[in-house]
Scaffold this motif. Structure first.
Motif, PDB file in Angstrom:
ATOM      1  N   LEU A  71       0.731  -1.090   0.103  1.00 52.02           N
ATOM      2  CA  LEU A  71      -0.045  -0.139   0.047  1.00 52.02           C
ATOM      3  C   LEU A  71       0.911   1.432  -0.100  1.00 52.02           C
ATOM      4  N   ASN A  72       1.972   1.408   0.869  1.00 46.02           N
ATOM      5  CA  ASN A  72       2.801   2.474   0.552  1.00 46.02           C
ATOM      6  C   ASN A  72       3.285   2.827  -0.463  1.00 46.02           C
ATOM      7  N   ARG A  73       3.712   1.719  -1.339  1.00 50.02           N
ATOM      8  CA  ARG A  73       4.454   1.748  -2.423  1.00 50.02           C
ATOM      9  C   ARG A  73       3.607   2.415  -3.395  1.00 50.02           C
ATOM     10  N   THR A  74       2.113   1.803  -3.529  1.00 49.24           N
ATOM     11  CA  THR A  74       0.988   2.328  -4.349  1.00 49.24           C
ATOM     12  C   THR A  74       0.857   3.710  -4.130  1.00 49.24           C
ATOM     13  N   LEU A  75       0.750   4.147  -2.812  1.00 43.90           N
ATOM     14  CA  LEU A  75       0.524   5.566  -2.726  1.00 43.90           C
ATOM     15  C   LEU A  75       1.763   6.513  -3.129  1.00 43.90           C
ATOM     16  N   GLN A  76       3.035   5.987  -2.963  1.00 47.85           N
ATOM     17  CA  GLN A  76       4.064   6.662  -3.535  1.00 47.85           C
ATOM     18  C   GLN A  76       3.907   6.814  -5.252  1.00 47.85           C
ATOM     19  N   GLU A  77       3.472   5.748  -5.943  1.00 48.89           N
ATOM     20  CA  GLU A  77       3.327   5.839  -7.330  1.00 48.89           C
ATOM     21  C   GLU A  77       2.039   7.026  -7.692  1.00 48.89           C
ATOM     22  N   LEU A  78       1.080   7.129  -6.883  1.00 43.62           N
ATOM     23  CA  LEU A  78       0.036   7.914  -7.120  1.00 43.62           C
ATOM     24  C   LEU A  78       0.625   9.296  -6.990  1.00 43.62           C
ATOM     25  N   ARG A  79       1.252   9.546  -5.733  1.00 46.66           N
ATOM     26  CA  ARG A  79       1.874  10.874  -5.432  1.00 46.66           C
ATOM     27  C   ARG A  79       2.749  11.275  -6.758  1.00 46.66           C
ATOM     28  N   ALA A  80       3.726  10.159  -6.907  1.00 41.58           N
ATOM     29  CA  ALA A  80       4.822  10.359  -8.131  1.00 41.58           C
ATOM     30  C   ALA A  80       4.099  10.738  -9.540  1.00 41.58           C
ATOM     31  N   ALA A  81       2.817  10.431  -9.713  1.00 44.66           N
ATOM     32  CA  ALA A  81       2.421  10.685 -10.896  1.00 44.66           C
ATOM     33  C   ALA A  81       1.300  12.146 -11.001  1.00 44.66           C
ATOM     34  N   GLY A  82       1.530  12.653  -9.477  1.00 41.32           N
ATOM     35  CA  GLY A  82       0.798  13.763  -9.467  1.00 41.32           C
ATOM     36  C   GLY A  82      -0.852  13.569  -9.267  1.00 41.32           C
ATOM     37  N   LEU A  83      -1.236  12.439  -8.891  1.00 38.68           N
ATOM     38  CA  LEU A  83      -2.635  12.089  -8.861  1.00 38.68           C
ATOM     39  C   LEU A  83      -3.101  12.579  -7.465  1.00 38.68           C
ATOM     40  N   ILE A  84      -2.384  12.404  -6.642  1.00 39.32           N
ATOM     41  CA  ILE A  84      -2.948  12.806  -5.164  1.00 39.32           C
ATOM     42  C   ILE A  84      -1.718  13.464  -4.403  1.00 39.32           C
ATOM     43  N   VAL A  85      -2.200  14.282  -3.293  1.00 36.80           N
ATOM     44  CA  VAL A  85      -1.131  14.939  -2.455  1.00 36.80           C
ATOM     45  C   VAL A  85      -1.744  14.614  -1.136  1.00 36.80           C
ATOM     46  N   LEU A  86      -1.016  13.839  -0.281  1.00 40.01           N
ATOM     47  CA  LEU A  86      -1.231  13.398   1.087  1.00 40.01           C
ATOM     48  C   LEU A  86      -0.390  14.128   2.137  1.00 40.01           C
ATOM     49  N   LYS A  87      -0.939  14.735   2.791  1.00 43.80           N
ATOM     50  CA  LYS A  87       0.192  15.719   3.805  1.00 43.80           C
ATOM     51  C   LYS A  87      -0.733  15.602   5.196  1.00 43.80           C
ATOM     52  N   GLY A  88      -0.136  15.095   5.893  1.00 48.10           N
ATOM     53  CA  GLY A  88      -0.889  14.878   7.548  1.00 48.10           C
ATOM     54  C   GLY A  88      -2.326  14.129   7.297  1.00 48.10           C
ATOM     55  N   ARG A  89      -3.329  14.868   7.644  1.00 41.77           N
ATOM     56  CA  ARG A  89      -4.575  14.488   7.609  1.00 41.77           C
ATOM     57  C   ARG A  89      -5.290  15.084   6.492  1.00 41.77           C
ATOM     58  N   THR A  90      -4.667  15.574   5.468  1.00 40.19           N
ATOM     59  CA  THR A  90      -5.570  16.041   4.193  1.00 40.19           C
ATOM     60  C   THR A  90      -5.282  15.490   3.016  1.00 40.19           C
ATOM     61  N   LEU A  91      -6.112  15.121   2.230  1.00 42.70           N
ATOM     62  CA  LEU A  91      -6.062  14.519   0.805  1.00 42.70           C
ATOM     63  C   LEU A  91      -6.327  15.683  -0.201  1.00 42.70           C
TER      64      LEU A  91
END
Length: 253
Positions: free
Chosen positions: A193-213
């Protein structure tokens, strides 16, 4: 209650009397829970239906060795199984993710709605059917989508449900789910799951910071998750049940 009314009115426009009974029900038997505690446990006898007034919760199943499967998330305005009080015992648990406030809705409330508030009753049936559709989509997620697709799909669903309840701001929303929560919901290991979130971040699809999406481009995220929002039925399908139209026809003004 505002989130529940907003959601139900995606299907049918409620009358002043409908609003009044919903407001009464949401204020009479309020309980508050801390984060990461159970509201009700598997095996217990259900006596009331829980309406989430604030905070996030989840429905889950757990094996004896502690492995957990999250089978749905509850957001403000969600009703946890509108007919659960007819069961002899719970076959799953409902636990909080954040601090949560609930209103306990009794059998008497649902009987009054069925007898005197047909639009609420119809909207609750619609809500039940949407929940069943969500469960079907989660089954598709676990059985057929790749890790990236299922994670993107779940984020799209949560985003749209929050927007429907009026709980997004621009392209951002509160997002208190941990990676463990997401892993338990998507059937992935925490590492995967962590690796998948990193892929989504790297693609500019999501920004996850703290408790904000933040979702910079919802259409791109939907394409990544093979997401079709039709199962959420957000297109005012019950508009013919508009309270103003029905009441005017009945001479109620």
């Amino acid at each position: 209650m505002a989130s529940l009314v907003r959601k139900l009115e995606q299907f049918v426009r409620l009358s002043a009397a409908d609003h009044a009974i919903l407001n009464r029900a949401s204020s009479e038997r309020v309980r508050r829970f801390g984060p990461r505690v159970d509201i009700v446990r598997e095996g217990e006898k259900p006596t009331d239906v829980h309406l989430i007034l604030s905070g996030w919760a989840c429905r889950y199943k757990q094996l004896e060795d502690g492995r957990r499967q999250v089978v749905s998330f509850f957001l403000p305005g969600d009703i946890c199984d509108s007919n659960v009080f007819i069961l002899r015992e719970m076959d799953h648990s409902i636990g909080t993710i954040t601090a949560v406030s609930t209103a306990d809705l009794s059998r008497d409330f649902f009987e009054e709605v069925a007898a005197n508030h047909s639009r609420i009753a119809t909207a609750l049936w619609w809500d039940t059917l949407v929940n069943a559709a969500i469960q079907r989509e989660w089954t598709m997620n676990l059985g057929q989508r790749t890790a990236l697709e299922r994670t993107a799909h779940l984020l799209c669903e949560i985003w749209l449900r929050l927007r429907l309840a009026g709980l997004t701001s621009g392209n951002s929303c509160e997002f208190p789910l941990t990676q463990a929560d997401l892993a338990d919901a998507t059937g992935l290991s925490k590492v995967h799951l962590n690796r998948t979130l990193q892929e989504l971040r790297a693609a500019g699809l999501i920004v996850l910071k703290g408790r904000t999406l933040a979702v910079p481009d919802l259409d791109r995220l939907m394409r990544a998750g093979l997401f079709n929002p039709n199962y959420l039925h957000m297109d005012h399908e019950g508009r013919q049940l508009d309270a103003r139209t029905v009441d005017a026809a009945a001479g109620c003004g």
